[in-house]
Design a protein around this motif. Structure first.
Motif, PDB file in Angstrom:
ATOM      1  N   LEU A  75      26.515 -13.681 -12.619  1.00  0.00           N
ATOM      2  CA  LEU A  75      25.444 -13.313 -11.690  1.00  0.00           C
ATOM      3  C   LEU A  75      25.814 -13.560 -10.223  1.00  0.00           C
ATOM      4  O   LEU A  75      24.947 -13.728  -9.383  1.00  0.00           O
ATOM      5  N   ARG A  77      26.937 -11.392  -8.156  1.00  0.00           N
ATOM      6  CA  ARG A  77      26.431 -10.265  -7.369  1.00  0.00           C
ATOM      7  C   ARG A  77      25.395  -9.457  -8.149  1.00  0.00           C
ATOM      8  O   ARG A  77      25.177  -8.282  -7.863  1.00  0.00           O
ATOM      9  N   ARG A  78      24.748 -10.094  -9.128  1.00  0.00           N
ATOM     10  CA  ARG A  78      23.839  -9.384 -10.027  1.00  0.00           C
ATOM     11  C   ARG A  78      22.548 -10.160 -10.242  1.00  0.00           C
ATOM     12  O   ARG A  78      22.486 -11.369 -10.008  1.00  0.00           O
ATOM     13  N   GLU A  79      21.527  -9.439 -10.714  1.00  0.00           N
ATOM     14  CA  GLU A  79      20.306 -10.042 -11.225  1.00  0.00           C
ATOM     15  C   GLU A  79      20.178  -9.681 -12.695  1.00  0.00           C
ATOM     16  O   GLU A  79      20.857  -8.758 -13.176  1.00  0.00           O
ATOM     17  N   ARG A 110      20.234 -13.310  -8.412  1.00  0.00           N
ATOM     18  CA  ARG A 110      21.620 -13.372  -7.961  1.00  0.00           C
ATOM     19  C   ARG A 110      21.958 -14.793  -7.531  1.00  0.00           C
ATOM     20  O   ARG A 110      21.168 -15.492  -6.901  1.00  0.00           O
ATOM     21  N   SER A 132      20.813  -5.947 -16.765  1.00  0.00           N
ATOM     22  CA  SER A 132      21.344  -6.509 -15.526  1.00  0.00           C
ATOM     23  C   SER A 132      21.733  -5.384 -14.582  1.00  0.00           C
ATOM     24  O   SER A 132      22.237  -4.338 -15.010  1.00  0.00           O
ATOM     25  N   SER A 138      19.218 -12.799  -3.166  1.00  0.00           N
ATOM     26  CA  SER A 138      18.780 -13.711  -4.231  1.00  0.00           C
ATOM     27  C   SER A 138      17.272 -13.879  -4.203  1.00  0.00           C
ATOM     28  O   SER A 138      16.673 -14.074  -3.136  1.00  0.00           O
TER      29      SER A 138
END
Length: 280
Positions: A75, A77-79, A110, A132, A138
């Motif tokens: 995570l 650069r991800r949610e 994030r 995702s 964030s």
């Protein structure tokens, strides 16, 4: 390594028209998500969206980064959105533990570094379904129960599509970058989901079918409204829908499904409808 993945490329609608059944299923069906003591993902090049499944049966499973992300942790650069469709479970993220009952959801923002999945009772393990998407900033992690859901009652028994839409990870409940998720339950006697069918050029979508009784199935319709295709779905399988494709289905009994979206906006009602008599 307990975290595995497959890649799926995007497809032009003109190319998809020429796919036979085998190719259509190969490109859009995710039929191997739920495996005991494994975390498995489909990494799609459609909006870089990911769908995954986790069954932590005999041990806790830690989320690991995978090669396509080129990230130190998953995570970075991800949610992520997670919905439990099995027995009671626990998810720990950066030291904080959340208990998820059946049909409850968890949003992870994030920057969350360490995530582990567990089941409370190994004889009734949790089944976590995961979506995702890339994230530009964030937002706080948040547990969402069914009591928190925004519930829509749609359709009617007369048209075989009476259904309850539980909006879980969506504007007004959870702040996200682009991810939206919810859970739709078909009422007994109803089999059609998402009628009238629609597309939304600004978002892609993925469906995960569950509560499909043994021996029954769902025919999922996709493709452009004027030239549709279908994929037969079974319990705990997912299907990817590009922005040009409708996403609708009819089952041989009632069932439930989880929808997830990402793309240009967070406007749930942004849909381009095709009425039933307009479909081809």
């Amino acid at each position: 390594m307990s975290t595995t993945y497959e890649k799926r490329h995007n497809a032009h609608p003109d190319d998809a028209k020429r796919y036979n059944t085998e190719r259509l299923r190969k490109e859009f069906l995710a039929d191997n998500l739920m495996n005991d003591d494994k975390i498995h993902f489909i990494y799609s090049f459609i909006d870089r969206y990911m769908v995954g499944g986790v069954i932590p049966k005999s041990k806790a499973l830690e989320l690991e980064s995978i090669e396509p992300l080129k990230a130190d942790y998953f995570l970075e650069r991800r949610e992520m959105g997670i919905i439990n469709v099995g027995g009671k479970g626990k998810i720990t993220s950066d030291g904080e533990t959340y208990e998820l009952n059946y049909k409850e959801a968890l949003y992870l923002g994030r920057g969350t570094k360490k995530v582990t999945f567990e089941s409370v009772d190994a004889s009734k393990p949790a089944h976590y379904y995961i979506n995702s998407a890339p994230a530009h900033t964030s937002y706080p992690n948040k547990l969402v129960t069914m009591a928190d859901a925004n519930v829509l009652e749609l359709g009617a028994l007369e048209s075989s599509n009476a259904r309850k839409v539980n909006q879980l990870i969506i504007n007004g409940i959870v702040q996200t970058c682009q991810l939206q998720m919810g859970l739709t339950e078909l009422q007994p006697g109803s089999v059609w989901n998402t009628m009238p069918a629609h597309t939304h050029d600004r978002r892609m979508e993925a469906y995960f079918y569950f509560n499909v009784p043994e021996g029954q199935s769902v025919c999922h319709f996709m493709g452009e409204p004027k030239e549709t295709r279908h994929i037969w779905m079974h319990n705990e399988q997912a299907v990817l829908s590009p922005s040009w494709s409708i996403h609708s289905g009819a089952g041989t009994s009632n069932y439930s499904f989880i929808w997830g979206m990402s793309g240009e906006n967070l406007d749930y009602s942004d849909m381009d409808f095709s009425q039933p008599d307009e479909l081809r």
